[in-house]
Design a protein around this motif. Structure first.
Motif, short mmCIF file in Angstrom:
data_model
loop_
_atom_site.label_atom_id
_atom_site.label_comp_id
_atom_site.label_asym_id
_atom_site.label_seq_id
_atom_site.Cartn_x
_atom_site.Cartn_y
_atom_site.Cartn_z
N LEU A 1 36.17 45.41 42.69
CA LEU A 1 37.08 44.29 42.39
C LEU A 1 36.31 43.00 42.15
CD1 LEU A 1 39.93 44.94 45.01
CD2 LEU A 1 39.97 45.41 42.56
N ALA A 2 35.18 42.84 42.87
CA ALA A 2 34.42 41.61 42.70
C ALA A 2 33.76 41.52 41.34
CB ALA A 2 33.35 41.53 43.81
N VAL A 3 33.41 42.68 40.73
CA VAL A 3 32.73 42.66 39.42
C VAL A 3 33.67 43.03 38.28
CG1 VAL A 3 30.53 43.17 40.52
CG2 VAL A 3 31.95 45.05 39.73
N ASP A 4 34.99 43.25 38.55
CA ASP A 4 35.94 43.61 37.50
C ASP A 4 36.19 42.39 36.62
OD1 ASP A 4 37.91 44.57 35.88
OD2 ASP A 4 39.24 45.22 37.51
N PRO A 5 35.80 42.43 35.30
CA PRO A 5 35.97 41.24 34.43
C PRO A 5 37.44 40.93 34.17
CG PRO A 5 35.17 43.12 33.17
CD PRO A 5 35.14 43.54 34.59
N MET A 6 38.28 42.00 34.06
CA MET A 6 39.69 41.76 33.80
C MET A 6 40.33 41.00 34.96
SD MET A 6 42.20 42.03 31.69
CE MET A 6 41.57 43.22 30.51
N LEU A 7 40.04 41.45 36.20
CA LEU A 7 40.60 40.78 37.38
C LEU A 7 40.06 39.36 37.49
CD1 LEU A 7 42.27 40.90 39.99
CD2 LEU A 7 40.24 41.81 41.15
N ARG A 8 38.77 39.18 37.19
CA ARG A 8 38.19 37.83 37.25
C ARG A 8 38.89 36.91 36.25
NH1 ARG A 8 33.11 35.79 38.78
NH2 ARG A 8 32.48 37.90 39.35
N SER A 9 39.13 37.45 35.03
CA SER A 9 39.79 36.64 34.00
C SER A 9 41.21 36.28 34.41
CB SER A 9 39.80 37.40 32.66
OG SER A 9 40.49 36.66 31.67
N ASP A 10 41.94 37.25 34.96
CA ASP A 10 43.31 36.96 35.39
C ASP A 10 43.33 35.94 36.53
OD1 ASP A 10 44.32 38.73 33.53
OD2 ASP A 10 44.40 40.43 34.93
N LEU A 11 42.39 36.03 37.45
CA LEU A 11 42.34 35.06 38.54
C LEU A 11 42.02 33.66 38.02
CD1 LEU A 11 40.46 37.11 41.30
CD2 LEU A 11 42.89 36.55 41.21
N GLU A 12 41.13 33.58 36.99
CA GLU A 12 40.85 32.28 36.40
C GLU A 12 42.08 31.74 35.69
OE1 GLU A 12 37.55 32.87 33.86
OE2 GLU A 12 36.07 33.14 35.50
N THR A 13 42.85 32.64 35.05
CA THR A 13 44.04 32.20 34.32
C THR A 13 45.08 31.62 35.26
OG1 THR A 13 43.66 33.85 32.60
CG2 THR A 13 45.89 32.97 32.79
N VAL A 14 45.39 32.31 36.35
CA VAL A 14 46.45 31.83 37.26
C VAL A 14 45.99 30.60 38.03
CG1 VAL A 14 47.42 34.13 37.50
CG2 VAL A 14 45.68 33.37 39.12
N SER A 15 44.67 30.32 38.05
CA SER A 15 44.18 29.17 38.78
C SER A 15 44.16 27.90 37.94
CB SER A 15 42.76 29.44 39.31
OG SER A 15 42.74 30.55 40.17
N LYS A 16 44.39 28.05 36.58
CA LYS A 16 44.39 26.86 35.70
C LYS A 16 45.76 26.19 35.77
CE LYS A 16 41.01 28.79 32.45
NZ LYS A 16 40.80 29.24 31.05
N PRO A 17 45.78 24.89 35.95
CA PRO A 17 47.09 24.20 36.05
C PRO A 17 47.82 24.05 34.71
CG PRO A 17 45.28 22.63 36.26
CD PRO A 17 44.66 23.97 36.18
N ASP A 18 47.11 24.07 33.57
CA ASP A 18 47.73 23.81 32.27
C ASP A 18 48.01 25.08 31.47
OD1 ASP A 18 45.12 24.48 32.05
OD2 ASP A 18 44.59 22.94 30.56
N VAL A 19 47.95 26.24 32.11
CA VAL A 19 48.19 27.49 31.39
C VAL A 19 49.71 27.68 31.22
CG1 VAL A 19 48.32 28.96 33.43
CG2 VAL A 19 47.48 29.91 31.30
N GLY A 20 50.08 28.40 30.20
CA GLY A 20 51.50 28.61 29.91
C GLY A 20 52.15 29.57 30.89
N THR A 21 53.49 29.50 30.96
CA THR A 21 54.23 30.33 31.91
C THR A 21 54.10 31.80 31.56
OG1 THR A 21 55.78 28.51 32.23
CG2 THR A 21 56.48 30.70 32.99
N VAL A 22 54.17 32.12 30.30
CA VAL A 22 54.11 33.52 29.89
C VAL A 22 52.74 34.10 30.22
CG1 VAL A 22 54.25 35.10 27.93
CG2 VAL A 22 55.80 33.15 28.05
N GLU A 23 51.71 33.34 29.88
CA GLU A 23 50.35 33.82 30.15
C GLU A 23 50.10 33.95 31.65
OE1 GLU A 23 45.73 32.66 28.99
OE2 GLU A 23 47.40 31.36 28.36
N ARG A 24 50.60 32.99 32.45
CA ARG A 24 50.42 33.03 33.90
C ARG A 24 51.13 34.23 34.49
NH1 ARG A 24 49.28 29.21 37.72
NH2 ARG A 24 49.34 27.57 36.13
N THR A 25 52.41 34.44 33.99
CA THR A 25 53.19 35.55 34.54
C THR A 25 52.53 36.89 34.23
OG1 THR A 25 55.21 34.25 34.28
CG2 THR A 25 55.46 36.63 34.57
N GLY A 26 51.97 37.03 33.02
CA GLY A 26 51.29 38.27 32.65
C GLY A 26 50.08 38.52 33.52
N ALA A 27 49.32 37.48 33.78
CA ALA A 27 48.13 37.63 34.62
C ALA A 27 48.52 38.00 36.05
CB ALA A 27 47.32 36.32 34.62
#
Length: 683
Positions: free
Chosen positions: A76-102
């Motif tokens: 899990l620590a080296v999974d790029p998909m999980l890392r990307s999703d965690l970065e997405t949900v941590s951004k304050p200006d990301v869209g609702t659809v993109e956040r919900t998908g992540a």
């Protein structure tokens, strides 16, 4: 023979019986106990080795289980998909659809882990970035935050991405579960986006440990526990012991050592065999222990066998001892009774032993000894009668000799006492004469000393008289010189008066010269240029007049000082002159006293000479008396010595006679006693 009696315990047969009995019993007991201890040690070593191996295998299984969970967390620590999703949900200006998908993808990934392993309670991601409070989880367990939970999360964050194993907690990591569970935590680091860092928590059921350790058993009543380095129980058969400290502890020194077993007492004080194995993954220690008695049942059977062997050895020792008493003790007891009869005087006793061993030889030797003793007694009896007759004759002769020697010794003793008294008196008179000689010598020495002292006193008186004459002359001379000093002082006073009369005109002349010099200066000033030379001369004259005035003043002062000193000297001389007169009278009187002392000492010296002459004549008479007394004393001492020697010889003869009488009486008594002793023997 009875063992209860004192003689029974002193018997040789009894001693042999005790030696054989105690030797057999001691060997049997010692051999049994040594066998028991050796077998006990072998069993303990084998059980310890087998249990250690079993604990080691179980620890390997736990390490394998923990390694799987660590591998999942590493994926899990080296999974790029999980890392990307965690970065997405941590951004304050990301869209609702993109956040919900992540968030959905993260949730599915966590649910997939939980669903694939029925031992997992939940998998959670807790935000640890700056201002990141998001959390994702699988399962129904909730998340809460307090100081205790935060301390655990901080511990995981400090590990900096390394796995951290949290011991079993009855209500889980967050205190929200109903069954015990332990947790593996890891920080999912993100260097490029620190705000997207999350803490991964894998919560595992405590029963998973029981499943792995279910087939492991130590002894009949043994127990398996998993403890932390602080001896906090992670897994135990009794779930009530979780989160509590283990009574049986494994120290850090034991963990670092090579020996993986030891003995320790449990809560009830029962000694247990403890085996342990540290885990390579979590740092926990797998601990197994069981009562030592569970492994020593076979050794206990050996102890029972030893007891049976000891009882058999005791019976065998009793039989052997009884046989030895019959074989050795009985003949010795019979021989002892025969010797007691011989001690009472019965020399007719004989031993009848049929055996041909050492005891039979002893009986035969005893019979021969008694026969020879009988013959010796008969011969001694006859000799005793002869000795008794001889002793009576010797005693009668000794008594006659002793009586005569006693009378001679008494007479000699009286003569010796008289000679001794005379010798003592002569010694005393000789001592008195010697004392008189010593005292006369002392008087002679004192007279000699007084004569010498008188001579020295006369010499001193003569010298003192001469000194006093010289002192009288010197005192008179000093008085005359004092008169001369007074006369010279008067003359000097008159001279100072003459000097004053001479200085007065000189002072006046100096004043006149000074006045003339002033007038000359005035006239030179009036003359102008023509009088300059005269002005210089006038100035020089005035300077000389000033110097003369100063010299005259100094001489005048010196003269006055001389006049004062002369007056003081005259006054002192006037006071000293009467003293010199008195001293002259005293010296003349002392001189007359020295002359009288000289005359008296000459008379005293003549008397001492007459006394010394008388003492010498008396000393010569004393020497003659001493020589006479010494001659008498020597004769008396020789007579006394001869008398003492005769008395000593008489006393020695009397003493020898007395000893001879005593020896005769003793010989007679011994003969009578020997006769009585032999009369009690039966031959």
């Amino acid at each position: 023979m009875k063992f209860g009696t004192k003689a029974g315990w002193r018997s040789v047969g009894t001693k042999l019986f005790l030696v054989v009995f105690l030797t057999i019993v001691a060997l049997s007991v010692g051999l049994g106990l040594i066998s028991y201890q050796v077998s006990k040690g072998i069993i303990e070593d084998q059980v310890s080795s087998a249990s250690s191996e079993a604990v080691k295998q179980a620890a390997d299984k736990l390490d394998f289980l923990f390694t799987q969970y660590e591998a999942q967390s590493r994926q899990l620590a080296v999974d790029p998909m999980l890392r990307s999703d965690l970065e997405t949900v941590s951004k304050p200006d990301v869209g609702t659809v993109e956040r919900t998908g992540a968030e959905e993808r993260i949730k599915r990934r966590l649910d997939g882990l939980t669903g694939s392993d029925d031992q997992l309670t939940s998998v959670k991601l807790i935000g640890s970035g700056q201002g990141n409070t998001l959390s994702f989880q699988s399962g129904a367990a909730g998340v809460r935050s307090d100081d205790v939970v935060q301390a655990r999360l901080d511990r995981i964050k400090k590990a900096d991405g390394e796995p951290v194993w949290v011991p079993t907690l009855n209500k889980g990591f967050f205190g929200t579960t109903r069954e015990p569970e332990f947790t593996m935590g890891r920080l999912l680091k993100n260097l490029q986006h620190p705000e997207a860092e999350y803490i991964l928590l894998i919560e595992i059921k405590e029963s998973a440990l029981g499943t792995v350790l279910s087939n492991m058993k130590i002894g009949n009543a043994g127990e398996i526990r998993l403890v932390t380095p602080n001896n906090e129980i992670v897994h135990a058969k009794n779930s009530k012991l979780l989160e509590k400290p283990s009574f049986i502890k494994v120290s850090s020194v034991q963990v670092q050592g090579k020996d993986r077993s030891f003995k320790a007492a449990d809560e009830q004080g029962t000694e247990n065999l403890v085996v342990f194995q540290p885990l390579a993954t979590s740092g926990w220690t797998l601990l197994g222990y069981a009562p030592v008695s569970d492994f020593l049942s076979a050794a206990d059977r050996l102890l029972m066998i030893t007891l049976i062997v000891v009882i058999a050895a005791v019976l065998l020792a009793l039989l052997i001892g009884y046989y030895m008493i019959r074989m050795v003790g009985k003949p010795l007891r019979q021989l002892s009774k025969l010797m007691e009869e011989g001690e009472k005087g019965n020399l007719q006793v004989r031993a009848y032993f049929r055996s041909r061993d050492e005891i039979g030889h002893v009986g035969h030797s005893f019979n021969q000894m008694m026969s020879r003793i009988s013959s010796l007694v008969e011969q001694t009896n006859a000799t005793a009668r002869s000795v008794l007759d001889t002793a009576e004759e010797l005693a009668e002769a000794s008594r006659s000799t002793s009586q005569a020697a006693g009378e001679i010794a008494a007479a000699t003793q009286e003569i010796a006492q008289g000679a001794a008294s005379l010798a003592a008196e002569a010694d005393r008179e000789s001592q008195i004469a010697e004392d008189m000689g010593v005292k006369m010598s002392r008087v002679d020495a004192a007279n000699t000393s007084m004569e010498a002292s008188a001579g020295r006193a006369i010499e001193v008186s003569i010298k003192g008289t001469e000194y006093m004459k010289e002192f009288v002359q010197k005192t008179g001379t000093a008085s005359e010189m004092t008169s001369l000093i007074q006369l010279n002082s008067d003359r000097l006073t008159k001279s100072t008066d003459s000097i004053r009369s001479i200085l007065a005109p000189m002072v006046e002349m100096t004043k006149q010269t000074n006045i003339l010099a002033i007038n000359a200066s005035i006239e030179a000033a009036r003359a102008g240029e023509a009088g300059k030379g005269f002005s210089v001369i006038a100035e020089e004259i005035r300077t000389l007049a000033g110097h003369s005035n100063e010299s005259i003043q100094s001489v005048s002062q010196i003269t006055e000082q001389i006049q004062q000193d002369i007056a003081g000297t005259v006054e002192v001389l006037n006071q000293v002159s009467p003293l010199f007169d008195e001293q002259l009278a005293s010296v003349q009187e002392a001189s007359s006293l020295f002359a009288n002392v000289k005359e008296e000492m000459e008379q005293f010296y003549k008397h001492i000479e007459h006394s010394s002459l008388s003492v010498k004549e008396l000393a010569e008479s004393q020497h003659i008396l001493g020589d006479s007394i010494a001659s008498v004393s020597a004769v008396v001492e020789e007579t006394s010595a001869s008398t003492q020697e005769v008395a000593s010889m008489s006393s020695e003869q009397y003493r020898v006679s007395e000893q001879l009488v005593a020896l005769s009486a003793r010989l007679e008594s011994l003969a009578e006693e020997l006769k009585r002793s032999l009369a009690g023997l039966t031959v």
